[in-house]
Design a protein around this motif. Structure first.
Motif, mmCIF file in Angstrom:
data_model
loop_
_atom_site.group_PDB
_atom_site.id
_atom_site.type_symbol
_atom_site.label_atom_id
_atom_site.label_comp_id
_atom_site.label_asym_id
_atom_site.label_seq_id
_atom_site.Cartn_x
_atom_site.Cartn_y
_atom_site.Cartn_z
ATOM 1 N N GLY A 151 66.792 2.708 36.493
ATOM 2 C CA GLY A 151 66.568 4.086 36.060
ATOM 3 C C GLY A 151 65.126 4.308 35.642
ATOM 4 N N ILE A 152 64.585 3.297 34.928
ATOM 5 C CA ILE A 152 63.180 3.395 34.506
ATOM 6 C C ILE A 152 62.276 3.405 35.720
ATOM 7 C CG2 ILE A 152 61.346 2.200 33.263
ATOM 8 C CD1 ILE A 152 63.496 1.213 31.307
ATOM 9 N N TYR A 153 62.568 2.480 36.703
ATOM 10 C CA TYR A 153 61.770 2.453 37.923
ATOM 11 C C TYR A 153 61.845 3.786 38.654
ATOM 12 C CZ TYR A 153 60.891 -2.581 37.704
ATOM 13 O OH TYR A 153 60.471 -3.825 37.353
ATOM 14 N N ALA A 154 63.039 4.315 38.740
ATOM 15 C CA ALA A 154 63.198 5.584 39.470
ATOM 16 C C ALA A 154 62.452 6.705 38.761
ATOM 17 C CB ALA A 154 64.683 5.922 39.592
ATOM 18 N N GLU A 155 62.547 6.709 37.432
ATOM 19 C CA GLU A 155 61.844 7.749 36.677
ATOM 20 C C GLU A 155 60.331 7.603 36.841
ATOM 21 O OE1 GLU A 155 61.563 9.465 32.083
ATOM 22 O OE2 GLU A 155 62.827 7.728 32.571
ATOM 23 N N ALA A 156 59.874 6.313 36.776
ATOM 24 C CA ALA A 156 58.436 6.087 36.959
ATOM 25 C C ALA A 156 57.995 6.472 38.367
ATOM 26 C CB ALA A 156 58.110 4.626 36.669
ATOM 27 N N PHE A 157 58.781 6.147 39.382
ATOM 28 C CA PHE A 157 58.445 6.498 40.762
ATOM 29 C C PHE A 157 58.387 8.007 40.955
ATOM 30 C CE2 PHE A 157 59.668 7.417 45.179
ATOM 31 C CZ PHE A 157 58.688 6.734 45.856
ATOM 32 N N GLY A 158 59.285 8.668 40.267
ATOM 33 C CA GLY A 158 59.298 10.129 40.393
ATOM 34 C C GLY A 158 58.078 10.762 39.755
ATOM 35 N N GLN A 159 57.566 10.166 38.694
ATOM 36 C CA GLN A 159 56.405 10.744 38.021
ATOM 37 C C GLN A 159 55.112 10.471 38.785
ATOM 38 O OE1 GLN A 159 56.398 9.266 34.034
ATOM 39 N NE2 GLN A 159 58.244 10.427 33.410
ATOM 40 N N ASP A 160 54.922 9.246 39.346
ATOM 41 C CA ASP A 160 53.679 8.917 40.072
ATOM 42 C C ASP A 160 54.029 7.955 41.190
ATOM 43 O OD1 ASP A 160 51.155 8.377 40.946
ATOM 44 O OD2 ASP A 160 50.321 7.933 38.951
ATOM 45 N N PRO A 161 54.422 8.458 42.310
ATOM 46 C CA PRO A 161 54.851 7.563 43.397
ATOM 47 C C PRO A 161 53.745 6.648 43.875
ATOM 48 C CG PRO A 161 55.606 9.800 43.758
ATOM 49 C CD PRO A 161 54.668 9.879 42.613
ATOM 50 N N GLU A 162 52.518 7.113 43.886
ATOM 51 C CA GLU A 162 51.421 6.287 44.381
ATOM 52 C C GLU A 162 51.173 5.093 43.480
ATOM 53 O OE1 GLU A 162 46.678 6.682 45.534
ATOM 54 O OE2 GLU A 162 47.876 8.462 45.094
ATOM 55 N N PHE A 163 51.186 5.312 42.140
ATOM 56 C CA PHE A 163 50.990 4.187 41.206
ATOM 57 C C PHE A 163 52.151 3.195 41.306
ATOM 58 C CE2 PHE A 163 51.563 2.286 37.026
ATOM 59 C CZ PHE A 163 50.336 1.645 36.874
ATOM 60 N N PHE A 164 53.331 3.722 41.481
ATOM 61 C CA PHE A 164 54.495 2.842 41.611
ATOM 62 C C PHE A 164 54.368 1.962 42.840
ATOM 63 C CE2 PHE A 164 58.803 2.024 43.132
ATOM 64 C CZ PHE A 164 59.315 1.367 42.021
ATOM 65 N N SER B 225 40.648 4.003 48.946
ATOM 66 C CA SER B 225 41.561 5.125 48.767
ATOM 67 C C SER B 225 42.984 4.629 48.833
ATOM 68 C CB SER B 225 41.315 6.173 49.861
ATOM 69 O OG SER B 225 41.557 5.613 51.141
ATOM 70 N N VAL B 226 43.762 5.190 48.000
ATOM 71 C CA VAL B 226 45.157 4.754 47.915
ATOM 72 C C VAL B 226 45.993 5.833 48.547
ATOM 73 C CG1 VAL B 226 47.034 4.112 46.420
ATOM 74 C CG2 VAL B 226 44.697 3.451 45.847
ATOM 75 N N GLN B 227 46.677 5.451 49.585
ATOM 76 C CA GLN B 227 47.609 6.362 50.227
ATOM 77 C C GLN B 227 49.015 5.791 50.092
ATOM 78 O OE1 GLN B 227 46.780 9.244 51.564
ATOM 79 N NE2 GLN B 227 44.584 8.970 51.206
ATOM 80 N N ALA B 228 49.881 6.610 49.761
ATOM 81 C CA ALA B 228 51.280 6.169 49.601
ATOM 82 C C ALA B 228 51.840 5.785 50.940
ATOM 83 C CB ALA B 228 52.112 7.266 48.969
ATOM 84 N N PRO B 229 52.421 4.661 51.079
ATOM 85 C CA PRO B 229 53.001 4.266 52.350
ATOM 86 C C PRO B 229 54.093 5.222 52.749
ATOM 87 C CG PRO B 229 53.741 2.804 50.608
ATOM 88 C CD PRO B 229 52.717 3.703 50.025
ATOM 89 N N ALA B 230 54.155 5.420 54.061
ATOM 90 C CA ALA B 230 55.213 6.315 54.565
ATOM 91 C C ALA B 230 56.564 5.707 54.289
ATOM 92 C CB ALA B 230 54.994 6.540 56.063
ATOM 93 N N PRO B 231 57.528 6.552 54.107
ATOM 94 C CA PRO B 231 58.879 6.028 53.875
ATOM 95 C C PRO B 231 59.313 5.143 55.025
ATOM 96 C CG PRO B 231 58.768 8.357 53.358
ATOM 97 C CD PRO B 231 57.475 8.040 54.019
ATOM 98 N N GLY B 232 59.976 4.046 54.669
ATOM 99 C CA GLY B 232 60.473 3.108 55.681
ATOM 100 C C GLY B 232 59.516 2.004 55.988
ATOM 101 N N GLN B 233 58.203 2.057 55.500
ATOM 102 C CA GLN B 233 57.271 0.970 55.726
ATOM 103 C C GLN B 233 57.441 -0.128 54.704
ATOM 104 O OE1 GLN B 233 53.370 2.675 55.826
ATOM 105 N NE2 GLN B 233 53.568 3.351 57.952
#
Length: 295
Positions: free
Chosen positions: A238-251, A287-295
């Motif tokens: 739950g904490i991971y999910a909450e953290a991912f929701g707040q800043d997906p790139e940092f996660f 530069s930090v780009q969030a990986p596409a879903p599924g990668q």
């Protein structure tokens, strides 16, 4: 010769005759006056008595309570277990005439022999009708009273009253002691073996119960541990999910660093990858780009 010379011997003879006709009975005695073996008088009270000199005689008997210690006697109780018994009796003379006729000139000594037979006969009769355990027990008052009453009936014909009879010893014969001790030892050993077996059985029950309790407690502890672990994992996710929701790139960045640490640790197997693999995304550019879903 003068008359005084005759009178003096006569007076002496008369005085001697008077003195020989008197006798004294004290408080510890009873007396019979016999004439040619026949009873002529009975003197049971203490004091002065009279008899005919030279014709009658005085026979004295004890008026006190007398004792008799019997000889050891072997008896067979109801269960055929032989015992050695001796006793002590107290008795007194109550009928002087019957006593004299029964025992004759033997007096108390002859009476002791007769009484010994009477008491031994009563002991055989009474103890022969009860088991040996009753004879060997500490409370033998009833048996002793029965022996006394039985002997008392026969002793009345002697002019004697038996006051009391006590069993002073009740033992096994010497030749039976070893066998009896061996049997008692075997019984005690059997009882000890039974107690040991019962103790072992009880120990097995306690041990089985303890083992079952250990299994139950361990299972319950593991169950509770799994529940706690599951709740912790759920809370962590739950904490991971909450953290991912707040800043997906940092996660994504932190997860990549964790993957680098685990993959590049010394001793791991070699990994062959293309340089442009998504695994090295954060190592190639600033530069930090969030990986596409599924990668």
């Amino acid at each position: 010769m003068t008359k005084a010379a005759y009178i003096l011997p006569v007076m002496v003879i008369a005085g001697a005759a008077v003195l020989s006709s008197m006798f004294i009975v004290d408080e510890r005695e009873k007396a019979l006056v016999l004439q040619f073996g026949q009873v002529k008088a009975v003197k049971e009270e203490p004091g002065l008595g009279f008899k005919i000199p030279l014709i009658q005689e005085v026979v004295r008997y004890e008026d006190r309570i007398l004792g008799l210690q019997t000889q050891p006697l072997e008896v067979t109780p109801l269960d055929d277990r032989r015992l050695v018994v001796d006793s002590f009796a107290r008795w007194r003379i109550v009928d002087l005439v019957n006593f004299r006729e029964a025992v004759g000139p033997g007096g108390e000594d002859a009476a002791l022999v007769r009484l010994d037979r009477i008491i031994n006969s009563a002991i055989r009769e009474i103890l022969g009708g009860v088991p040996s355990n009753a004879v060997l027990s500490e409370d033998r008052t009833g048996l002793m009273n029965r022996i006394r009453d039985r002997a008392r009936q026969e002793a009345l014909s002697l002019g004697v009253e038996i006051i009391d009879v006590r069993l002073t010893r009740t033992d096994l014969p010497d030749q039976n002691l070893a066998a009896t001790f061996a049997r008692m030892r075997a019984e005690r050993e059997r009882e000890a073996a039974d107690e040991i077996a019962r103790g072992g059985e009880a120990a097995q029950r306690v041990r089985a119960s303890a083992d079952r309790t250990v299994v139950e407690l361990t299972s319950e502890a593991r169950k509770q541990a799994e529940v706690v672990r599951g709740e912790a994992d759920a809370q962590r996710n739950g904490i991971y999910a909450e953290a991912f929701g707040q800043d997906p790139e940092f996660f994504a960045f932190t997860r990549s660093l964790t993957a680098y640490e685990r993959a590049l640790r010394a001793g791991n197997s070699s990994i062959v990858m293309q340089p442009d693999s998504a695994f090295f995304e954060y190592l190639r550019s600033d530069s930090v780009q969030a990986p596409a879903p599924g990668q």
